[in-house]
Scaffold this motif. Structure first.
Motif, PDB file in Angstrom:
ATOM      1  N   ILE A   1     -17.350 -20.113   9.666  1.00 51.35           N
ATOM      2  CA  ILE A   1     -17.392 -20.934  10.854  1.00 51.35           C
ATOM      3  C   ILE A   1     -17.347 -22.332  10.468  1.00 51.35           C
ATOM      4  N   GLY A   2     -16.553 -22.775  11.147  1.00 52.97           N
ATOM      5  CA  GLY A   2     -16.182 -24.335  11.170  1.00 52.97           C
ATOM      6  C   GLY A   2     -15.819 -24.868   9.831  1.00 52.97           C
ATOM      7  N   GLY A   3     -14.932 -23.870   9.223  1.00 51.51           N
ATOM      8  CA  GLY A   3     -14.637 -24.136   7.912  1.00 51.51           C
ATOM      9  C   GLY A   3     -15.797 -24.623   6.791  1.00 51.51           C
ATOM     10  N   GLY A   4     -16.884 -24.076   7.267  1.00 52.31           N
ATOM     11  CA  GLY A   4     -18.334 -24.562   6.484  1.00 52.31           C
ATOM     12  C   GLY A   4     -18.716 -25.867   6.552  1.00 52.31           C
ATOM     13  N   ASP A   5     -18.187 -26.719   7.651  1.00 52.57           N
ATOM     14  CA  ASP A   5     -18.674 -28.086   7.865  1.00 52.57           C
ATOM     15  C   ASP A   5     -19.983 -28.133   8.668  1.00 52.57           C
ATOM     16  N   HIS A   6     -20.860 -27.606   8.212  1.00 52.91           N
ATOM     17  CA  HIS A   6     -22.431 -27.545   8.828  1.00 52.91           C
ATOM     18  C   HIS A   6     -23.587 -27.738   7.692  1.00 52.91           C
ATOM     19  N   THR A   7     -24.688 -27.789   8.245  1.00 53.28           N
ATOM     20  CA  THR A   7     -25.774 -28.380   7.646  1.00 53.28           C
ATOM     21  C   THR A   7     -26.932 -27.221   7.154  1.00 53.28           C
ATOM     22  N   MET A   8     -27.294 -27.087   5.787  1.00 52.52           N
ATOM     23  CA  MET A   8     -28.418 -26.115   5.530  1.00 52.52           C
ATOM     24  C   MET A   8     -29.573 -26.925   4.934  1.00 52.52           C
ATOM     25  N   PHE A   9     -30.891 -26.712   5.081  1.00 52.12           N
ATOM     26  CA  PHE A   9     -31.986 -27.448   4.845  1.00 52.12           C
ATOM     27  C   PHE A   9     -32.674 -26.635   3.812  1.00 52.12           C
ATOM     28  N   VAL A  10     -33.446 -27.499   2.885  1.00 51.23           N
ATOM     29  CA  VAL A  10     -34.331 -26.994   1.898  1.00 51.23           C
ATOM     30  C   VAL A  10     -35.541 -28.069   1.988  1.00 51.23           C
ATOM     31  N   ALA A  11     -36.752 -27.341   1.595  1.00 51.72           N
ATOM     32  CA  ALA A  11     -38.146 -28.112   1.442  1.00 51.72           C
ATOM     33  C   ALA A  11     -39.110 -27.307   0.486  1.00 51.72           C
ATOM     34  N   SER A  12     -39.639 -28.165  -0.246  1.00 54.15           N
ATOM     35  CA  SER A  12     -40.448 -27.518  -1.171  1.00 54.15           C
ATOM     36  C   SER A  12     -41.407 -28.586  -1.768  1.00 54.15           C
ATOM     37  N   ASP A  13     -42.635 -28.204  -2.242  1.00 57.72           N
ATOM     38  CA  ASP A  13     -43.283 -29.342  -2.982  1.00 57.72           C
ATOM     39  C   ASP A  13     -42.986 -29.155  -4.314  1.00 57.72           C
ATOM     40  N   HIS A  14     -41.818 -28.473  -4.698  1.00 58.68           N
ATOM     41  CA  HIS A  14     -41.599 -28.027  -6.364  1.00 58.68           C
ATOM     42  C   HIS A  14     -40.065 -28.693  -6.286  1.00 58.68           C
ATOM     43  N   THR A  15     -39.762 -29.716  -7.202  1.00 60.39           N
ATOM     44  CA  THR A  15     -38.569 -30.322  -6.994  1.00 60.39           C
ATOM     45  C   THR A  15     -37.480 -29.556  -7.975  1.00 60.39           C
ATOM     46  N   ASP A  16     -38.000 -28.797  -8.949  1.00 64.77           N
ATOM     47  CA  ASP A  16     -37.159 -27.934  -9.650  1.00 64.77           C
ATOM     48  C   ASP A  16     -36.703 -26.839  -8.745  1.00 64.77           C
ATOM     49  N   ALA A  17     -37.816 -26.130  -8.111  1.00 60.08           N
ATOM     50  CA  ALA A  17     -37.366 -24.799  -7.233  1.00 60.08           C
ATOM     51  C   ALA A  17     -36.371 -25.257  -6.141  1.00 60.08           C
TER      52      ALA A  17
END
Ligand SMILES: NC(=O)c1ccc[n+]([C@@H]2O[C@H](COP(=O)([O-])OP(=O)(O)OC[C@H]3O[C@@H](n4cnc5c(N)ncnc54)[C@H](OP(=O)(O)O)[C@@H]3O)[C@@H](O)[C@H]2O)c1
Length: 240
Positions: free
Chosen positions: A170-186
């Motif tokens: 969709i939209g050529g992939g021009d949209h946003t995904m989110f990540v959240a964690s207390d572990h930077t490496d993960a």
């Protein structure tokens, strides 16, 4: 180099989408379920209308089905949690040993299903399930507290199963995904996986506390989906 082993806990629609895409990307995919025999014996579609798992598995040779614990044990590092939100903490706690030290990417929503939990909502069917926890806590934080030796990342949850694994659809992939964690490496591990899926805009929301907003977005996701009409795929883009 031998293929990397990855686990997907869950046989629902989301779990199937991740498992299929990961196999396509060359991973050895280990799917987890409560009871392998019972899952393979099902002959009716699940609550979301997905075909019996045995039929799906026949179309996806190479994907291996195990009990939750064995699937988690088989993963080198990444385990994806697609267990029904209300039951996830208990199910994951029971396999704590197999998850220790691993990255757990959780996309579940803490919905409580059942007539007693549903509340009126302007959906075509008139109700929506209750969400618990929400606002002052999140499922991802509950999982992290229950499993302090696991690196929990919240992601995927804002996107539907067809497009989370194929954003360019969709939209050529021009949209946003989110990540959240207390572990930077993960969080970096999850971001690398998202990049392999085709995501180019992955926004780091910081610590796992941000999972509260990601899970509560489920209501907004439903509202957008209903406004566009069932079956329309969409994504969200953070313009900045
Ligand atoms: N599908 C999506 O696009 C999407 C998007 C965002 C968020 N989510 C959320 O992600 C979660 C998973 O969604 P999904 O559609 O992939 O699958 P789902 O149908 O919601 O959940 C299926 C999995 O939950 C397990 N399960 C159900 N009851 C259980 C219990 N009492 N104890 C242990 N395990 C139990 C099932 O085990 P068995 O294999 O043994 O049946 C199955 O593996 C849900 O919270 C959903 O709301 C889904």
């Amino acid at each position: 180099m031998s293929a990397k082993n990855i686990a997907v806990l869950g046989t629902g629609g989301g779990g199937r989408a991740h498992a299929a895409r990961l196999a396509e990307l060359g991973y050895e995919v280990h799917v987890g379920t409560r009871d392998v025999e019972a899952t393979l014996a099902r002959t009716e579609p699940d609550m979301m209308g997905n075909a019996p798992y045995k039929e799906w598995l026949a179309d996806h040779p190479g994907i291996q089905l195990h009990a939750f614990a064995d699937a988690a044990a088989a993963a080198d590092d990444i385990v994806i949690n697609g267990i029904d939100g209300h039951n996830a903490v208990a199910a994951l706690t029971s396999i704590a040993d197999q998850l220790t030290g691993k990255t757990l990417i959780d996309y579940a929503v803490p919905y409580l299903y059942g007539a007693a939990m549903d509340h009126p909502w302007p959906t075509p069917w008139g109700t929506m399930p209750k969400m618990d926890p929400c606002d002052t806590d999140s499922l991802a934080e509950q999982i992290q507290r229950a499993l302090p030796d696991v690196k929990v990342v919240k992601s995927f949850v804002t996107q539907e199963q067809e497009t989370v694994v194929n954003p360019k659809a969709i939209g050529g992939g021009d949209h946003t995904m989110f990540v959240a964690s207390d572990h930077t490496d993960a969080k970096q591990t999850a971001t690398d996986l998202l990049t392999a899926y085709g995501w180019t805009d992955v926004l780091d929301l910081g610590g796992l506390v941000a999972a509260r907003g990601m899970e509560m977005y489920a209501h907004m996701h439903s509202a957008i989906g209903l406004a566009l009409g069932l079956g329309h795929h969409f994504g969200v883009k953070v313009v900045r």
